[in-house]
Design an enzyme around this catalytic site. Sequence first.
Site, mmCIF file in Angstrom:
data_model
loop_
_atom_site.group_PDB
_atom_site.id
_atom_site.type_symbol
_atom_site.label_atom_id
_atom_site.label_comp_id
_atom_site.label_asym_id
_atom_site.label_seq_id
_atom_site.Cartn_x
_atom_site.Cartn_y
_atom_site.Cartn_z
ATOM 1 N N SER A 12 38.870 42.244 42.854
ATOM 2 C CA SER A 12 37.981 41.105 43.135
ATOM 3 C C SER A 12 38.128 40.645 44.586
ATOM 4 C CB SER A 12 38.324 39.945 42.204
ATOM 5 O OG SER A 12 38.086 40.312 40.871
ATOM 6 N N ARG B 211 23.719 46.604 32.102
ATOM 7 C CA ARG B 211 24.457 45.329 32.047
ATOM 8 C C ARG B 211 23.538 44.148 32.347
ATOM 9 N NH1 ARG B 211 30.154 46.009 34.801
ATOM 10 N NH2 ARG B 211 30.428 43.991 33.783
ATOM 11 N N GLN C 165 31.459 36.220 38.572
ATOM 12 C CA GLN C 165 30.373 36.952 39.234
ATOM 13 C C GLN C 165 29.141 36.064 39.338
ATOM 14 O OE1 GLN C 165 29.962 40.651 37.094
ATOM 15 N NE2 GLN C 165 31.914 41.421 37.849
ATOM 16 N N ASP D 25 39.776 40.968 31.595
ATOM 17 C CA ASP D 25 39.836 42.422 31.823
ATOM 18 C C ASP D 25 41.090 43.047 31.206
ATOM 19 O OD1 ASP D 25 37.461 42.300 33.203
ATOM 20 O OD2 ASP D 25 38.387 42.200 35.175
ATOM 21 N N ARG E 239 33.576 46.680 24.966
ATOM 22 C CA ARG E 239 35.025 46.847 24.806
ATOM 23 C C ARG E 239 35.513 46.367 23.439
ATOM 24 N NH1 ARG E 239 36.708 45.375 31.093
ATOM 25 N NH2 ARG E 239 36.142 47.424 31.915
ATOM 26 N N ARG F 154 39.044 50.819 32.182
ATOM 27 C CA ARG F 154 40.059 49.991 31.516
ATOM 28 C C ARG F 154 40.376 50.510 30.102
ATOM 29 N NH1 ARG F 154 41.422 46.937 35.456
ATOM 30 N NH2 ARG F 154 39.849 45.925 36.744
HETATM 31 C C1 S3P Z 1 35.031 39.825 38.399
HETATM 32 C C2 S3P Z 1 34.776 38.937 37.409
HETATM 33 C C3 S3P Z 1 34.858 39.259 35.976
HETATM 34 C C4 S3P Z 1 35.646 40.535 35.740
HETATM 35 C C5 S3P Z 1 35.257 41.630 36.684
HETATM 36 C C6 S3P Z 1 35.479 41.196 38.125
HETATM 37 C C7 S3P Z 1 34.882 39.382 39.804
HETATM 38 O O1 S3P Z 1 33.549 39.440 35.472
HETATM 39 O O2 S3P Z 1 35.474 40.968 34.416
HETATM 40 O O3 S3P Z 1 36.020 42.785 36.443
HETATM 41 O O4 S3P Z 1 35.403 40.053 40.721
HETATM 42 O O5 S3P Z 1 34.243 38.336 40.025
HETATM 43 P P1 S3P Z 1 32.674 38.174 35.014
HETATM 44 O O6 S3P Z 1 32.580 37.275 36.170
HETATM 45 O O7 S3P Z 1 31.336 38.706 34.650
HETATM 46 O O8 S3P Z 1 33.419 37.608 33.841
#
Ligand code: S3P
Length: 429
Positions: free
Chosen positions: A21, A121, A168, A314, A345, A391
Site C-alpha cells: 500500500s 472487481r 481504496q 488481507d 476468498r 494471498r
Molecule cells: C488496499 C486496501 C485494501 C486491501 C488492498 C490494499 C490499499 O482494499 O485489501 O490489498 O492499498 O488501499 P480495500 O480498500 O478495498 O479494502
Amino acid sequence: MKITKNTSGLHGKIKVPGDKSISHRSVMLGAIAEGITHVEGFLNGADCISTINCFRVMGVDIEYDGGTEVTVHGVGLHGLKAPSNVLDCGNSGTTTRIMSGLLAGQPFSSELTGDESIQKRPMKRIMIPLKEMGADIISVKDNGCAPLRINPAKLHGISYNSPVASAQVKSSILLAALYADGETTVTEPALSRDHTELMLSAMGADIHRESLSVTLKPGKTLQAQDIEVPGDISSAAYFIGAGLIVPDSDLIIENVGINPTRAGIIEVFRDMGASLELINERTATGEKVADIHVMTSELHGTAISGDIIPTLIDELPLIAVVAATAEGTTIIKDASELKVKESDRIALVTKNLKAMGADIEATDDGFIINGKDGTPGPLHGAVIDDALDHRIAMSFTIAGLISSSDTEIVHPECVSISYPDFFETINKL
Ligand code: S3P
C-alpha cells in the site's frame, strides 16, 4: 509447486518486502508532488510496477531498475500528461481505484483497465462518490467494472459517507479532492488503513482526521519527501502464521510496519494464545515499525468481527488456515469484502481448507472453523485451487508446511504480485 511437511521447525531472522500500500502511494503522490521523491524499500511486486508504468505513460520520469529503490521526479499537481495508451493496472485494485480519483481531476481523458480479475472487481464504489463530485467516469462495458473511461470535469467538494471501510475508496476520493473547488470529507463505517492521509499530510496537504472522518481542503501543493517503506505486515503474516503453527519454530521478522490500521493480526493471534513479541519499536517516515519475534504456540479459537476487520482484511485467509490448526472454534464475521478481492476468498479458503480435511463452513460474511483439538498435523495435503490469487497461494503454502502429506500449489508464480521471493524465503528457513 510441491510443498512438503516441515519437520525441523523454522528458525532465523528474515526481512519481508516493502509494504504494498505504501509503495503504491509513494509513486502516486511522488508523481504529483513538487521535487524529487526517493523511495527506499519499495515493493518490487507486479502490482506496484503496474503503478510505476501507468505514471510513466503520463509523462512522469521515474528511475527504477526493478529493485527496491525508486526515484520519482514529481511534476506537481497539474503536470501529468494525457496518456497515449490505455493505462494497464494489471491485477492491482489499488492502482485502478486510487488512480481513478486522481484522473478524475485532470484536464485530459484517460482509460484504465487490467487483467481478467480486475475486470470483474466492483468499481461502482468509487464511481458513485467521484460522480457526486462532478467526475465524468463511465464503465466502458456498463457493468460497473473496468475498463473505466474518465473525461475532464470540474470537481466539487463533497461530504461522503462510505458504505464500506475501504482505503481504496477513501484514497480515491481524497486524491480527487486535491482538484475540487471546496473541502471534501470522507466518513467510513470503520477506520481503514490511513497511509494516504499520513503521506498527504507529510507532503504538506491540508488534511485532518476526526474519529472516522477525514477532511481535505484543496489549494496546497505537495512537496516531495524521502520515503522509507517498512516491511509489509501482510507479507510478514505468512511467516508469523508459520512460526506459530510449525512445531519447534523461533523466528524474527525484521522491520515490519505495524501501523494500528494494519496490525489487527497481532491482536488476534495474541488473543489466540500466540507467543508474539514486538521488539525495537520505532517510526519510519511517519509509520510505526517493529521487529516481530514469534515462537510455536498452543493456539485456541477466537471470534473476529466488527471494527478490527479492515485492519486485517488481507490476512484473513492465513488467519483461517491458522485457526484450522487451533483448539476449538473460530468465528469470523463482518468480512463480506473478502468476496470481492482478487478472488472470492470466502469461497476459496473454504474449498481449499475442506480439501485439506479441515472442518470449516462458509457464511455470508466470513467463516466458522472448528479446529482439531490440538492433534499435531491436523491437515492433510491437497491440490490447491489458488485461482491465481497471491494471498490464497501463500496462505496454503503455510498450510502445506504442517500437512501430513504433500500439498500442490497450482500457480506458484502468482505470488509475484506482492512477494516475488516468497518461496526463496520459505526455502531459506
Ligand atoms: C488496499 C486496501 C485494501 C486491501 C488492498 C490494499 C490499499 O482494499 O485489501 O490489498 O492499498 O488501499 P480495500 O480498500 O478495498 O479494502
